[in-house]
Design a protein around this motif. Sequence first.
Motif, mmCIF file in Angstrom:
data_model
loop_
_atom_site.group_PDB
_atom_site.id
_atom_site.type_symbol
_atom_site.label_atom_id
_atom_site.label_comp_id
_atom_site.label_asym_id
_atom_site.label_seq_id
_atom_site.Cartn_x
_atom_site.Cartn_y
_atom_site.Cartn_z
ATOM 1 N N LYS A 185 -10.942 -3.311 -9.961
ATOM 2 C CA LYS A 185 -12.180 -3.850 -10.521
ATOM 3 C C LYS A 185 -13.095 -4.374 -9.413
ATOM 4 C CE LYS A 185 -10.086 -8.372 -11.572
ATOM 5 N NZ LYS A 185 -9.750 -9.319 -12.651
ATOM 6 N N GLU A 186 -12.538 -4.607 -8.219
ATOM 7 C CA GLU A 186 -13.332 -5.052 -7.078
ATOM 8 C C GLU A 186 -13.215 -4.031 -5.950
ATOM 9 O OE1 GLU A 186 -15.360 -7.439 -7.037
ATOM 10 O OE2 GLU A 186 -14.822 -8.593 -8.807
ATOM 11 N N TRP A 187 -13.456 -2.770 -6.269
ATOM 12 C CA TRP A 187 -13.310 -1.675 -5.317
ATOM 13 C C TRP A 187 -14.132 -1.915 -4.051
ATOM 14 C CZ3 TRP A 187 -10.593 2.556 -4.236
ATOM 15 C CH2 TRP A 187 -11.158 3.563 -3.469
ATOM 16 N N ALA A 188 -15.392 -2.269 -4.220
ATOM 17 C CA ALA A 188 -16.263 -2.447 -3.067
ATOM 18 C C ALA A 188 -15.973 -3.730 -2.311
ATOM 19 C CB ALA A 188 -17.726 -2.423 -3.501
ATOM 20 N N HIS A 189 -15.205 -4.638 -2.911
ATOM 21 C CA HIS A 189 -14.874 -5.908 -2.264
ATOM 22 C C HIS A 189 -13.445 -5.931 -1.756
ATOM 23 C CE1 HIS A 189 -18.159 -8.020 -4.888
ATOM 24 N NE2 HIS A 189 -18.668 -7.299 -3.923
ATOM 25 N N PHE A 190 -12.789 -4.791 -1.716
ATOM 26 C CA PHE A 190 -11.371 -4.776 -1.363
ATOM 27 C C PHE A 190 -11.118 -5.452 -0.015
ATOM 28 C CE2 PHE A 190 -7.679 -3.024 0.720
ATOM 29 C CZ PHE A 190 -6.699 -3.114 -0.255
ATOM 30 N N ALA A 191 -11.903 -5.083 1.001
ATOM 31 C CA ALA A 191 -11.657 -5.634 2.331
ATOM 32 C C ALA A 191 -11.852 -7.146 2.338
ATOM 33 C CB ALA A 191 -12.582 -4.975 3.351
ATOM 34 N N TRP A 192 -12.881 -7.606 1.661
ATOM 35 C CA TRP A 192 -13.188 -9.033 1.603
ATOM 36 C C TRP A 192 -11.968 -9.817 1.112
ATOM 37 C CZ3 TRP A 192 -16.963 -11.114 -2.671
ATOM 38 C CH2 TRP A 192 -17.153 -12.470 -2.521
ATOM 39 N N ILE A 193 -11.312 -9.319 0.088
ATOM 40 C CA ILE A 193 -10.170 -10.019 -0.487
ATOM 41 C C ILE A 193 -8.891 -9.733 0.296
ATOM 42 C CG2 ILE A 193 -8.773 -10.280 -2.573
ATOM 43 C CD1 ILE A 193 -11.296 -9.448 -4.157
ATOM 44 N N ALA A 194 -8.713 -8.486 0.728
ATOM 45 C CA ALA A 194 -7.461 -8.101 1.376
ATOM 46 C C ALA A 194 -7.243 -8.820 2.701
ATOM 47 C CB ALA A 194 -7.427 -6.588 1.588
ATOM 48 N N TYR A 195 -8.316 -9.149 3.434
ATOM 49 C CA TYR A 195 -8.138 -9.842 4.704
ATOM 50 C C TYR A 195 -7.478 -11.210 4.511
ATOM 51 C CZ TYR A 195 -11.006 -6.345 7.077
ATOM 52 O OH TYR A 195 -11.479 -5.174 7.598
ATOM 53 N N ALA A 196 -7.636 -11.805 3.335
ATOM 54 C CA ALA A 196 -7.036 -13.108 3.082
ATOM 55 C C ALA A 196 -5.517 -13.054 3.033
ATOM 56 C CB ALA A 196 -7.565 -13.690 1.777
ATOM 57 N N ALA A 197 -4.946 -11.852 2.941
ATOM 58 C CA ALA A 197 -3.494 -11.730 2.850
ATOM 59 C C ALA A 197 -2.789 -12.047 4.160
ATOM 60 C CB ALA A 197 -3.120 -10.318 2.405
ATOM 61 N N ASN A 198 -3.531 -12.083 5.270
ATOM 62 C CA ASN A 198 -2.927 -12.400 6.573
ATOM 63 C C ASN A 198 -1.745 -11.489 6.859
ATOM 64 O OD1 ASN A 198 -2.383 -13.579 9.008
ATOM 65 N ND2 ASN A 198 -1.501 -15.450 8.173
ATOM 66 N N ASP A 199 -1.947 -10.208 6.663
ATOM 67 C CA ASP A 199 -0.897 -9.209 6.841
ATOM 68 C C ASP A 199 -1.519 -8.045 7.614
ATOM 69 O OD1 ASP A 199 0.102 -6.448 5.409
ATOM 70 O OD2 ASP A 199 1.764 -7.828 5.777
ATOM 71 N N SER A 200 -0.908 -7.660 8.722
ATOM 72 C CA SER A 200 -1.535 -6.667 9.589
ATOM 73 C C SER A 200 -1.708 -5.312 8.906
ATOM 74 C CB SER A 200 -0.724 -6.497 10.876
ATOM 75 O OG SER A 200 0.609 -6.096 10.586
ATOM 76 N N LYS A 201 -0.725 -4.913 8.100
ATOM 77 C CA LYS A 201 -0.847 -3.636 7.396
ATOM 78 C C LYS A 201 -1.962 -3.701 6.360
ATOM 79 C CE LYS A 201 1.769 -0.350 4.550
ATOM 80 N NZ LYS A 201 3.081 -0.078 3.892
ATOM 81 N N MET A 202 -2.067 -4.819 5.636
ATOM 82 C CA MET A 202 -3.135 -4.971 4.658
ATOM 83 C C MET A 202 -4.494 -4.982 5.350
ATOM 84 S SD MET A 202 -3.567 -5.159 1.352
ATOM 85 C CE MET A 202 -2.048 -5.811 0.625
ATOM 86 N N ALA A 203 -4.573 -5.597 6.534
ATOM 87 C CA ALA A 203 -5.826 -5.612 7.281
ATOM 88 C C ALA A 203 -6.213 -4.205 7.716
ATOM 89 C CB ALA A 203 -5.701 -6.527 8.499
ATOM 90 N N ASP A 204 -5.238 -3.410 8.154
ATOM 91 C CA ASP A 204 -5.531 -2.028 8.527
ATOM 92 C C ASP A 204 -6.005 -1.232 7.311
ATOM 93 O OD1 ASP A 204 -4.809 -2.521 11.127
ATOM 94 O OD2 ASP A 204 -2.798 -1.676 10.947
ATOM 95 N N LEU A 205 -5.400 -1.504 6.155
ATOM 96 C CA LEU A 205 -5.815 -0.826 4.927
ATOM 97 C C LEU A 205 -7.236 -1.237 4.539
ATOM 98 C CD1 LEU A 205 -5.010 1.030 2.569
ATOM 99 C CD2 LEU A 205 -4.046 -0.987 1.423
#
Length: 456
Positions: A74-94
């Motif tokens: 539901k937040e396709w265009a905001h994925f990076a904005w939210i995913a960076y909060a995970a503090n996970d290198s693989k998630m950051a690369d994604l």
Amino acid sequence: MSMPRLVVVLGLAFLALGAAPRPPWQAVCAATEAETLRHLFASPECRAGFFAVYDVSDVAETHAWMVENRSCFKEWAHFAWIAYAANDSKMADLAWEQQLHMARERVGGDVEATLVRGEATSIGSEAAELTSAFLDEVEENTAFQEQMETALAGARPLCLLHLNPIECPAAMTTALNWMYPRSYRLSREPPEAMTFSMLAATRAVFTDTLTQRYATRMALHLLRAIASGEDRAVRDEAFYPMAVRFFEGDYDRLWNFIAVYSTRGAAWATAHRMVHADNQPLFAAMMVISSAMGLLDTRMAGEGAVWSYVDASESTCFQPKPYHYWMAGSFAYLLRKEGYSEYTSKQVARLLGAIYEVGSTTMGRDPDEIYFVPMFDPKVNRVRREISHHVLGSEVGISFREPATPAFDGVLDRLMQESEPLPDYSEAEMREKIEDKPTRWRLWTGVTGFYEVFRD
């Protein structure tokens, strides 16, 4: 002995024993903020499907699943904005891969080639008119005006409590009139159509050829370094000195660019409808630079440094929201430029940050939760972390030519030490109390320790 003082005493005791004490706020900084990811998914089944792939697949395979199952987000265009909060290198690369994918969709081709085009492309009158017409539509909407009046009515009384009762209300009004309330969405397609902040700065940036040339050069430098896997050299030069270098010391253009970035974070993919072929390179540059912030911060988190802050500020606390830091800096810089005093510019920037933290429900945030948990709960520490962003960012904004800011850890420690326990109300009593805005503000500033750093 109060709890904050007890924390300090215990810390000194650990030192005396020769142990390496962990700061009392460390839990929130070290913990993965995976709960923020729940806002991304359209259903629990989609979330489960995503992690079933993510947990066993590489970034390319996971992203292929995302593209194939786009309706799950539901937040396709905001994925990076939210995913960076995970503090996970693989998630950051994604998240980085997702930003590049979105950029390719928005510019209709190769991102690097678009950035290269920015060196030679001028932003003509047709592009400027398209961007300006879009922003005019935003600014003239009645919902905009109504929400601005509500925001101003809530902010002005704080000036009477804390600052110069003449200069502060004027500065607060000036700053809030630059902003656009995020809660209003334009009636455009696709559904993630953006909300805007910093309308005048956005207009200035996206209609200026020289800004585009500066920004595209910097973005191209970052893109190539990250794509090559040789980003060590990029990380050795922090964001701000790099930006000053690529903007050739043109501070006004640089701070306009920072202001526009800071009020959108990594969510720039939604801005594409205001973009013409002429300023497409600037749009691509904004996406690359904003997403590089989160990616490089995540990669440097284990080194105790934050790339996106001034001089790669030392910190043992991961920063998923560098745009909050730069938003406070932008307010302070632009207010100073308008002629307000350094003190007022800095403190109004901090007050605006605090107002946001006290009441914002952006992306599912619950601003009430800190009133119902222990005073050193991660939820309260998270708010203290955001206050630290605003404090340090505002310092940069008023001292931009030779910024000298204290370490993030020290600011956060001071907030911890000066925090005051909440009154021992029942839940029902507390909910009634926080309905009264002055009482809510008093309780919030006490439990977070806000005044200790606000008065600097």
